[in-house]
Design an enzyme around this catalytic site. Sequence first.
Site, PDB file in Angstrom:
ATOM      1  CG  HIS A  71      -0.454   0.378   2.496  1.00  0.00           C
ATOM      2  ND1 HIS A  71      -0.203  -0.543   3.493  1.00  0.00           N
ATOM      3  CD2 HIS A  71      -0.121   1.583   3.015  1.00  0.00           C
ATOM      4  CE1 HIS A  71       0.253   0.085   4.561  1.00  0.00           C
ATOM      5  NE2 HIS A  71       0.308   1.378   4.298  1.00  0.00           N
ATOM      6  CG  ASP A 116      -0.148  -3.944   2.731  1.00  0.00           C
ATOM      7  OD1 ASP A 116       0.351  -3.459   1.697  1.00  0.00           O
ATOM      8  OD2 ASP A 116      -0.392  -3.276   3.758  1.00  0.00           O
ATOM      9  CB  SER A 210       2.815   2.043   6.308  1.00  0.00           C
ATOM     10  OG  SER A 210       1.503   1.998   6.756  1.00  0.00           O
TER      11      SER A 210
END
Length: 256
Positions: A71, A116, A210
Amino acid sequence: MLKFAVLLSVLACALAGTIPDGLLPQLDGRIVGGYETSIDAHPYQVSLQRYGSHFCGGSIYSHDIVITAAHCLQSIEAKDLKIRVGSTYWRSGGSVHSVRSFRNHEGYNSRTMVNDIAIIRIESDLSFRSSIREIRIADSNPREGATAVVSGWGTTESGGSTIPDHLLAVDLEIIDVSRCRSDEFGYGKKIKDTMLCAYAPHKDACQGDSGGPLVSGDRLVGVVSWGYGCGDVRYPGVYADVAHFHEWIERTAEEV
């Protein structure tokens, strides 16, 4: 709110329309309930940067390969990416490298956040030293309750707009997937078999971490992916399960 919050000045437009309502990618945040640390303690940690700003973390897999979250790389071109390595500070120090290419997992789904994970190949080989090292990837999941550490740079609160220069880390415990999707927590069936959960009360990864590393037993076991809020006792942090992707990582690192 969800822990995923885009650094508006950098990525809001790039990510518009690709993430489910209320689930925004965690692209520039901080460790919640953690402590300042140094790159020598986490020499595999890197900062992904665009237009001179940190927006995601990553982990050094080899001299020219970095592992991050899929992502983080939506609607981004390799030519716009830079990777800072070997520094406790995302803004300065270490060395900055251009990106040759990258590949998101073919099965990545921005609605469910399954698969992901992504592989980045940098232009020039890294010179390993005390502050720049690869980390071995897990080939099996850590046991329930195993200690893990997640590191990264980010804001001082969920949804914040400023990030500190200094690398932060927090100690967590691994939670079995079946427990993570149980009634003890609030996710239910949103937790898939490609995911791993880690938790400690009021401690967590958050926006901006992230793509960064979750490490247990000196192995990369997770890639920071998503979660509701930051440090919310009802919602553990959710990570891409590196052991599940072990073969994909090895294969893609050769191909990308």
